[in-house]
Enzyme design. Structure first.
Site, PDB file in Angstrom:
ATOM      1  N   ASP A 174     -10.999   2.567   3.706  1.00 12.28           N
ATOM      2  CA  ASP A 174     -11.325   1.141   3.568  1.00 12.28           C
ATOM      3  C   ASP A 174     -12.828   0.930   3.384  1.00 12.28           C
ATOM      4  OD1 ASP A 174      -9.395  -0.851   3.454  1.00 12.28           O
ATOM      5  OD2 ASP A 174      -8.909  -0.699   5.584  1.00 12.28           O
ATOM      6  N   LYS A 206       0.840  -1.206   0.000  1.00 11.35           N
ATOM      7  CA  LYS A 206       0.000   0.000   0.000  1.00 11.35           C
ATOM      8  C   LYS A 206       0.876   1.258   0.000  1.00 11.35           C
ATOM      9  CE  LYS A 206      -3.754  -2.498   2.188  1.00 11.35           C
ATOM     10  NZ  LYS A 206      -4.558  -2.860   3.362  1.00 11.35           N
ATOM     11  N   GLN A 238      -4.913  -1.593   9.491  1.00 14.49           N
ATOM     12  CA  GLN A 238      -4.702  -2.893   8.862  1.00 14.49           C
ATOM     13  C   GLN A 238      -5.263  -4.000   9.757  1.00 14.49           C
ATOM     14  OE1 GLN A 238      -3.568  -3.373   5.762  1.00 14.49           O
ATOM     15  NE2 GLN A 238      -3.858  -5.574   5.957  1.00 14.49           N
TER      16      GLN A 238
END
Ligand code: GUN
Length: 305
Positions: free
Chosen positions: A119, A52, A96
């Site tokens: 997200d 990422k 995460q």
């Protein structure tokens, strides 16, 4: 013979589009920033976060990783999320997953400012998605819909079966397929007659985290198969079973001692289905590219450019 759905290629296309927009914003003195929270030592998470950050750099998005030991407390992470929420320079916040076992993920995810939730996991964003008014959508299912469209695969009216009911992929995937007017079924570990259900699918999405689980007798002839799984196999027996038809992959496994494989037994289904995503190089890179696109969206919406 199946055609390959090249997620990597579409990811490059999305990246190029995002990069162009990011550069335009830079000329207006707007620098987009993504902040990632990584707690614990999960080896897969370390790789995902690295990917990422690397892609952010490639498209010109600023990034930082806030790293914590696995014994970090919920209070400490909350404190940092609160700071990131308040920080006007930060456009995207990503925690995460998985978090260390002692922390309930929803207690953390719920604290992220929905406008910075790149997200798309905050209940507010999930709610908007459910209502067909989405702003920031979960990256993996968004990428999958984009991939189907890129290859002009009709979704409307088709029978779509999603195997797996996770909040990250299975559930939002089903909602998005429904919004594209597919007839959608979600299967899970308690589903009876799984084979019967998956065999009906014109579009089959496998997101269960079990290496090579979907076999030839579970897919319809001519189906479109999307493999979300990223599993590491480490035994020679598994490699011999899954790579029997691919000497190159087998050789690579022997050299490395491990290999990545999806939730679909790729070579088993290959000549029965019409399209399939490879692992690696399918859904994985797309997810990260959509994350970049979400950072751009979040920045544009929040800063009202
Ligand atoms: N862990 C596995 N997939 C994901 C994802 O898409 N986002 C986050 N934050 N964590 C993950």
């Amino acid at each position: 013979m199946a055609k390959i759905l090249d997620g990597k290629k579409l990811a490059e296309k999305i990246k190029a589009q995002v990069k162009e927009e990011v550069e335009k914003l830079k000329k207006k003195k707007v620098n987009i920033k993504l902040s990632v929270i990584l707690a614990g030592e999960d080896p897969a998470s370390q790789i995902y976060v690295k990917n990422k950050i690397k892609m952010a750099e490639e498209v010109g998005i600023l990034s930082e990783v806030l790293r914590f030991e696995k014994d970090v407390t919920e209070e400490v992470i909350s404190y940092h999320i609160s700071n990131l929420n308040e920080n006007d320079d930060v456009d995207g916040i990503l925690v995460q997953l998985p978090l260390p076992e002692t922390i309930e993920p929803f207690r953390i995810l719920d604290q992220i400012d929905p406008l910075k939730d790149v997200d798309g996991f905050h209940p507010y964003n999930i709610g908007l998605l459910q209502l067909g008014r989405a702003r920031l959508k979960p990256c993996t299912p968004t990428g999958i819909i984009e991939l189907l469209k890129e290859y002009n695969i009709e979704i409307k009216g088709k029978e779509a079966v999603v195997v797996g009911r996770s909040d990250i992929v299975g559930k939002p995937m089903a909602i998005m397929l429904l919004q594209e007017n597919a007839t959608v079924t979600i299967c899970h570990s308690k589903t009876e007659n799984l084979k019967e259900v998956t065999s009906r699918a014109d579009i089959l999405v496998a997101a269960i985290g079990k290496p090579g689980f979907i076999k030839r007798d579970m897919v319809k002839k001519g189906a479109v198969v999307i493999d979300v799984g990223i599993n590491t196999i480490k035994t020679k027996a598994e490699a011999l079973k899954f790579f029997a038809k691919d000497p190159l992959k087998l050789q690579k496994f022997m050299e490395k001692g491990s290999a990545l494989i999806g939730d679909v037994d790729y070579y088993d289904v290959f000549d029965k289905v019409s399209y399939i995503t490879p692992v690696p190089g399918g859904v994985g890179p797309l997810t990260v590219a959509v994350l970049m696109s979400n950072c751009l969206k979040a920045a544009t919406a929040r800063r009202i450019i």
